[in-house]
Design a protein around this motif. Structure first.
Motif, PDB file in Angstrom:
ATOM      1  N   THR A 196      36.914 -12.689   9.041  1.00 57.00           N
ATOM      2  CA  THR A 196      36.935 -13.938   8.422  1.00 57.00           C
ATOM      3  C   THR A 196      35.591 -14.766   8.565  1.00 57.00           C
ATOM      4  O   THR A 196      35.008 -15.072   7.550  1.00 57.00           O
ATOM      5  N   LEU A 197      35.088 -14.515   9.791  1.00 61.30           N
ATOM      6  CA  LEU A 197      33.880 -15.294  10.092  1.00 61.30           C
ATOM      7  C   LEU A 197      32.887 -14.409   9.602  1.00 61.30           C
ATOM      8  O   LEU A 197      31.481 -15.105   9.603  1.00 61.30           O
ATOM      9  N   ARG A 198      32.814 -13.269   9.208  1.00 61.15           N
ATOM     10  CA  ARG A 198      31.666 -12.515   8.936  1.00 61.15           C
ATOM     11  C   ARG A 198      30.915 -13.098   7.799  1.00 61.15           C
ATOM     12  O   ARG A 198      29.624 -13.125   7.839  1.00 61.15           O
ATOM     13  N   PRO A 199      31.415 -13.727   6.592  1.00 61.09           N
ATOM     14  CA  PRO A 199      30.592 -14.061   5.730  1.00 61.09           C
ATOM     15  C   PRO A 199      29.802 -15.584   5.908  1.00 61.09           C
ATOM     16  O   PRO A 199      28.893 -15.865   5.826  1.00 61.09           O
ATOM     17  N   VAL A 200      30.430 -16.235   7.016  1.00 58.83           N
ATOM     18  CA  VAL A 200      29.958 -17.399   7.582  1.00 58.83           C
ATOM     19  C   VAL A 200      28.712 -16.868   8.244  1.00 58.83           C
ATOM     20  O   VAL A 200      27.750 -17.516   8.122  1.00 58.83           O
ATOM     21  N   GLU A 201      28.733 -15.996   9.124  1.00 58.55           N
ATOM     22  CA  GLU A 201      27.564 -15.246   9.989  1.00 58.55           C
ATOM     23  C   GLU A 201      26.525 -14.822   8.824  1.00 58.55           C
ATOM     24  O   GLU A 201      25.277 -14.908   9.148  1.00 58.55           O
ATOM     25  N   GLN A 202      26.859 -14.231   7.858  1.00 58.10           N
ATOM     26  CA  GLN A 202      26.039 -13.896   6.893  1.00 58.10           C
ATOM     27  C   GLN A 202      25.259 -15.004   6.293  1.00 58.10           C
ATOM     28  O   GLN A 202      24.065 -14.854   5.956  1.00 58.10           O
ATOM     29  N   ILE A 203      26.012 -16.130   5.786  1.00 59.68           N
ATOM     30  CA  ILE A 203      25.399 -17.299   5.461  1.00 59.68           C
ATOM     31  C   ILE A 203      24.491 -17.838   6.372  1.00 59.68           C
ATOM     32  O   ILE A 203      23.016 -18.501   5.989  1.00 59.68           O
ATOM     33  N   THR A 224      36.027 -14.708  -3.322  1.00 57.81           N
ATOM     34  CA  THR A 224      37.348 -14.914  -2.790  1.00 57.81           C
ATOM     35  C   THR A 224      38.206 -16.434  -3.030  1.00 57.81           C
ATOM     36  O   THR A 224      39.372 -16.400  -2.813  1.00 57.81           O
ATOM     37  N   GLY A 225      37.361 -17.357  -3.640  1.00 54.75           N
ATOM     38  CA  GLY A 225      37.970 -18.571  -3.830  1.00 54.75           C
ATOM     39  C   GLY A 225      38.447 -19.440  -2.603  1.00 54.75           C
ATOM     40  O   GLY A 225      39.479 -20.186  -3.020  1.00 54.75           O
ATOM     41  N   ASP A 226      38.307 -18.994  -1.579  1.00 53.07           N
ATOM     42  CA  ASP A 226      38.625 -19.669  -0.135  1.00 53.07           C
ATOM     43  C   ASP A 226      37.686 -20.837   0.404  1.00 53.07           C
ATOM     44  O   ASP A 226      36.645 -20.975  -0.535  1.00 53.07           O
ATOM     45  N   GLU A 227      37.912 -21.109   1.288  1.00 58.17           N
ATOM     46  CA  GLU A 227      37.039 -22.146   1.781  1.00 58.17           C
ATOM     47  C   GLU A 227      35.416 -21.471   2.126  1.00 58.17           C
ATOM     48  O   GLU A 227      34.603 -22.338   2.111  1.00 58.17           O
ATOM     49  N   ILE A 228      35.525 -20.215   2.640  1.00 57.71           N
ATOM     50  CA  ILE A 228      34.075 -19.584   2.786  1.00 57.71           C
ATOM     51  C   ILE A 228      33.319 -19.637   1.545  1.00 57.71           C
ATOM     52  O   ILE A 228      32.084 -19.930   1.495  1.00 57.71           O
ATOM     53  N   ALA A 229      34.007 -19.342   0.401  1.00 63.40           N
ATOM     54  CA  ALA A 229      33.294 -19.636  -0.867  1.00 63.40           C
ATOM     55  C   ALA A 229      32.862 -20.767  -1.198  1.00 63.40           C
ATOM     56  O   ALA A 229      31.904 -20.986  -1.793  1.00 63.40           O
ATOM     57  N   THR A 230      33.662 -21.655  -0.996  1.00 57.77           N
ATOM     58  CA  THR A 230      33.403 -23.176  -1.182  1.00 57.77           C
ATOM     59  C   THR A 230      32.172 -23.625  -0.245  1.00 57.77           C
ATOM     60  O   THR A 230      31.279 -24.387  -0.760  1.00 57.77           O
TER      61      THR A 230
END
Length: 479
Positions: A196-203, A224-230
């Protein structure tokens, strides 16, 4: 003992690892599940123990009732042997006389009664009963009966050892299975949170690789339309604003450098000429060249400081009751005294809440802008809109006007629509920008339209004070 520095370094690294969101969520989820499993195990063991005791009580009570019914027609010595035989739920049976003698029962229960005698018709349950010290404990039903041969007490007991063994076995099973469940859940949570946090680390890595000199890059937005995308979308919007602000800053610095260089070059050139020739500047040169350029430079620096403060904290205001008509009337008279254009003014008594000096500066900038572009006439008018709660000041000229595509752009800094960049014809490009900052700081609005008969008309709209503010009655004066 180890090196204190090494121990401290290991402790610091451990704290950093434990400070990660992934580790924290894993630990929290595992602890919560451990607490939930412990509570569930305690409740299940308690329910199991009570259920086994209730089953034992039911079995012993039923056997005691059967024996009591048989004693109504048989003596204790001749009672059916089947009623005195142990079963899965019954381990000890005793028929006790009023003096405490065991008259009949199972072979293991002939030594001494598990409980004292009770009155005929009475029934009670005993717990942790023993025949003698050191014997097994029993949970039994005690029933007092009346027979043709006299009163007797029937005691039927179930051994508590097997019940405790069942509960203990289930508890051991829980102790073996639950840690495995916790380990599996911890591993699953660690894996899922990591994904789940992999996109956050990528950002984070993409933002960390960006430099202040190149803000054109953007982080990838997961579909994904979720909080990570936001979060990614918000980050890109912030980068857009930063890039736009940096471009405006670079443009502002470049324009400011260009504008400041011209008067400085003029002043330095004249001083260098005086130094090279060894002759001082004459009064006429000072009055016509050096001093005007110095005043322009001083005004421009003041304008730049005002805009810089506005960018950082907004335009500072000293709010008070201001007679807007006095400001407009004074500016109209000033233009008349200059004598370069004909001024037609319609002034109406209007009071607003604002900063007198800042509003004076805004009206003067508009008046100077109109006078600079007018062919021969400047018109100034005021009006009130009681329904909308606003007052407006319109200053128009009979000049070439402002094309509609440029009517918003003229309020940007260092924007001039003149083909040449001489201050005598185009100004510094800061006047209307300062007007916009001042008006917006007063919660007002400023816009450009076509003037009647040609030219540009700039209108400033300001809010009127509230009903609790003292306001002069409207009156009109024309000149």
């Amino acid at each position: 003992m180890g090196d204190p520095g090494t121990v401290s370094s290991r402790t610091t690294r451990l704290r950093r690892r434990m400070a990660g969101v992934r580790i924290r969520l894993t630990v929290i989820a595992t602890l919560l599940l451990a607490i939930a499993l412990a509570l569930a195990a305690a409740i299940m063991l308690l329910v199991l123990h009570e259920s086994l005791l209730n089953a034992a009580d039911g079995a012993t009570s039923a056997r005691a009732g059967q024996i009591a019914q048989a004693l109504q027609s048989q003596a204790p010595a001749t009672i059916d042997a089947g009623l005195l035989t142990p079963s899965n739920d019954v381990d000890a049976i005793q028929i006790v006389s009023p003096d405490g003698t065991v008259l009949a029962g199972t072979p293991n229960a002939r030594r001494s009664p598990l409980s004292g005698s009770v009155a005929p018709g009475a029934r009670r349950t005993v717990d942790d009963a023993r025949m003698r010290a050191g014997d097994d404990e029993y949970r039994g039903s005690v029933l007092g009966v009346t027979t043709p041969m006299g009163p007797f007490t029937v005691i039927v007991g179930a051994a508590e050892g097997p019940i405790d063994d069942v509960v203990l076995t289930v508890a051991v099973l829980f102790c073996v299975v639950f840690p495995i469940i916790l380990l599996m859940l911890g591993a699953a949570v660690h894996y899922v949170v990591g994904r789940t946090l992999r996109p956050v680390e990528q950002i984070r890595s993409q933002v960390a690789s960006m430099s202040s000199s190149d803000l054109s890059r953007r982080v990838s937005e997961p579909d994904t339309g979720d909080e990570i995308a936001t979060l990614a979308s918000t980050m890109n919007q912030m980068l857009d604003r930063l890039q736009s602000a940096r471009e405006r800053q670079l443009h502002f610095v470049g324009d400011a450098s260009h504008e400041l260089r011209s008067p400085l070059m003029t002043i330095v050139g004249m001083l260098d000429l005086a130094h090279t020739s060894g002759r001082p500047l004459d009064i006429d040169t000072i009055d016509t060249v050096v001093l005007p350029e110095a005043h322009r430079l001083q005004t421009m620096v003041a304008d730049l400081l005002l805009l810089a403060r506005a960018d950082e904290h907004g335009v500072p205001l000293t709010v008070e009751d201001v007679d807007l008509d006095d400001i407009v009337d004074a500016e109209a008279r000033r233009l008349e005294r200059l004598g370069r254009v004909r001024v037609n003014a319609h002034v109406e008594a209007v009071r607003v809440r604002g900063d007198r000096d800042k509003l004076t500066r805004a009206v003067r900038n508009l008046a100077d802008n109109a006078e600079r572009h007018a062919r021969g006439r400047v018109e100034i008018s005021m009006s009130r809109d009681t329904d909308a709660g606003t007052a407006s000041v319109t200053i128009s000229d009979d000049g070439p006007g402002i094309p509609e595509p440029d009517r918003q752009r003229v309020f940007h800094r260092f924007v001039r629509l003149d083909t040449d960049r001489q201050r005598s014809s185009g100004g510094s490009g800061l006047g209307l920008a300062i007007v916009a900052e001042i008006v917006h700081a007063h919660d007002g609005d400023v816009h450009v339209a076509d003037a009647v008969g040609g030219g540009a008309a700039v209108t400033v709209v300001l809010p009127l004070p509230g009903a609790d503010q003292t306001d002069e009655p409207p009156s009109a004066a024309s000149r």
